[in-house]
Design an enzyme around this catalytic site. Structure first.
Site, mmCIF file in Angstrom:
data_model
loop_
_atom_site.group_PDB
_atom_site.id
_atom_site.type_symbol
_atom_site.label_atom_id
_atom_site.label_comp_id
_atom_site.label_asym_id
_atom_site.label_seq_id
_atom_site.Cartn_x
_atom_site.Cartn_y
_atom_site.Cartn_z
ATOM 1 N N ASP A 1 -4.587 8.636 -2.906
ATOM 2 C CA ASP A 1 -4.314 7.960 -4.615
ATOM 3 C C ASP A 1 -4.843 6.956 -4.985
ATOM 4 O O ASP A 1 -6.018 5.970 -4.137
ATOM 5 C CB ASP A 1 -3.426 7.685 -4.499
ATOM 6 C CG ASP A 1 -2.811 6.580 -3.007
ATOM 7 O OD1 ASP A 1 -3.175 6.832 -2.510
ATOM 8 O OD2 ASP A 1 -2.294 5.018 -3.654
ATOM 9 N N ASN B 1 -1.513 2.266 5.838
ATOM 10 C CA ASN B 1 -3.337 0.828 6.533
ATOM 11 C C ASN B 1 -3.175 1.079 7.654
ATOM 12 O O ASN B 1 -4.191 1.034 8.270
ATOM 13 C CB ASN B 1 -2.368 -0.434 6.525
ATOM 14 C CG ASN B 1 -1.930 -0.635 4.745
ATOM 15 O OD1 ASN B 1 -2.157 0.073 4.403
ATOM 16 N ND2 ASN B 1 -0.554 -1.327 4.940
ATOM 17 N N ASN C 1 -5.806 0.291 1.716
ATOM 18 C CA ASN C 1 -6.349 -0.309 2.589
ATOM 19 C C ASN C 1 -6.600 0.439 3.668
ATOM 20 O O ASN C 1 -6.164 0.654 4.587
ATOM 21 C CB ASN C 1 -4.716 -0.707 2.880
ATOM 22 C CG ASN C 1 -4.599 -2.277 1.926
ATOM 23 O OD1 ASN C 1 -5.628 -2.780 1.694
ATOM 24 N ND2 ASN C 1 -3.328 -2.887 1.292
ATOM 25 N N HIS D 1 1.445 7.424 -3.566
ATOM 26 C CA HIS D 1 0.833 7.231 -2.572
ATOM 27 C C HIS D 1 0.046 8.627 -1.355
ATOM 28 O O HIS D 1 -0.655 8.066 -0.687
ATOM 29 C CB HIS D 1 1.323 5.816 -1.289
ATOM 30 C CG HIS D 1 0.529 5.123 -0.991
ATOM 31 N ND1 HIS D 1 -0.980 4.294 -2.214
ATOM 32 C CD2 HIS D 1 0.496 4.308 -0.206
ATOM 33 C CE1 HIS D 1 -1.994 3.585 -1.441
ATOM 34 N NE2 HIS D 1 -0.483 2.904 -0.398
ATOM 35 N N TYR E 1 8.424 8.579 2.354
ATOM 36 C CA TYR E 1 7.660 8.748 1.098
ATOM 37 C C TYR E 1 6.761 9.495 0.066
ATOM 38 O O TYR E 1 6.760 9.738 -0.301
ATOM 39 C CB TYR E 1 6.743 8.102 1.956
ATOM 40 C CG TYR E 1 6.645 6.105 2.887
ATOM 41 C CD1 TYR E 1 6.991 5.847 2.043
ATOM 42 C CD2 TYR E 1 8.115 6.614 3.849
ATOM 43 C CE1 TYR E 1 7.120 4.184 2.344
ATOM 44 C CE2 TYR E 1 7.631 5.309 5.057
ATOM 45 C CZ TYR E 1 7.655 4.180 3.936
ATOM 46 O OH TYR E 1 8.486 2.361 4.294
#
Length: 186
Positions: free
Chosen positions: A91, A66, A112, A19, A14
């Site tokens: 973000d 989340n 979230n 994100h 990631y």
């Protein structure tokens, strides 16, 4: 003491995604102030230091986006802080790449990670620094978009916005969120 939390997802898979701009801002703050962010505690990777005379904890939750609130709650409890001591960087798909927006409070706005932080913190009253990652193209799924990397044309603007986010955090710490809002909210 202030707890500055950058949101993102853990793992190399990631790194550099839209994100994960919260992690990028924490990395830049750590570099500016020579703070080692390498201790695994409170479901996060953290570092302790001083920015503009204020003791800070820099944190990157390792819970996946989340569930970020689990880490934030653990940090607040351990350091005996309240949401008045919290700054969250994340973000925002509603802002153009290169733009930032500071708020003293507010809803999750569909994010979230922020929903989970508000749930675990029990409050919407904390400073947030939103970093624009651009609007989702119509042909893309939202999850695919936020987990995508920036294009070559966007990278210079992204670096600039991460720098502006750091400047805004410095202003929040040395002056106030209101001053930072007046200075950096376009």
């Amino acid at each position: 003491m202030k707890i500055i939390v950058g949101l993102g997802n853990p793992g190399a898979k990631y790194a550099g995604t839209r994100h994960n701009v919260g992690f990028s801002v924490i990395d830049e703050l750590a570099e500016r102030y020579n703070i080692s962010v390498n201790t695994q505690k409170h479901k996060a990777i953290i570092g302790k230091g001083i920015i503009n005379g204020e003791k800070v904890i820099l944190a990157m939750p390792q819970t996946f986006m989340n569930l970020s609130g689990e880490s934030v709650r653990a940090l607040l409890d351990f350091y005996k802080c309240t949401t008045d001591d919290l700054i969250v960087v994340y973000d925002d798909i509603d802002l153009d790449v290169g733009k930032i927006r500071i708020r003293e409070r507010g809803s999750a706005g569909g994010h979230n990670g922020m929903k989970n932080i508000i749930l675990h913190a029990g409050s919407q009253d904390f400073v947030r620094v939103r970093v624009g990652v651009g609007h989702k193209p119509d042909h893309m799924d939202l999850a695919d978009y936020v987990l995508s990397r920036f294009g070559k044309d966007d990278l210079p603007y992204m670096r600039e916005s991460c720098g502006k986010a750091c400047d805004a955090i410095e202003t929040i710490l040395s002056d106030s969120a209101v001053t930072a809002m007046n200075r950096y909210n376009g």
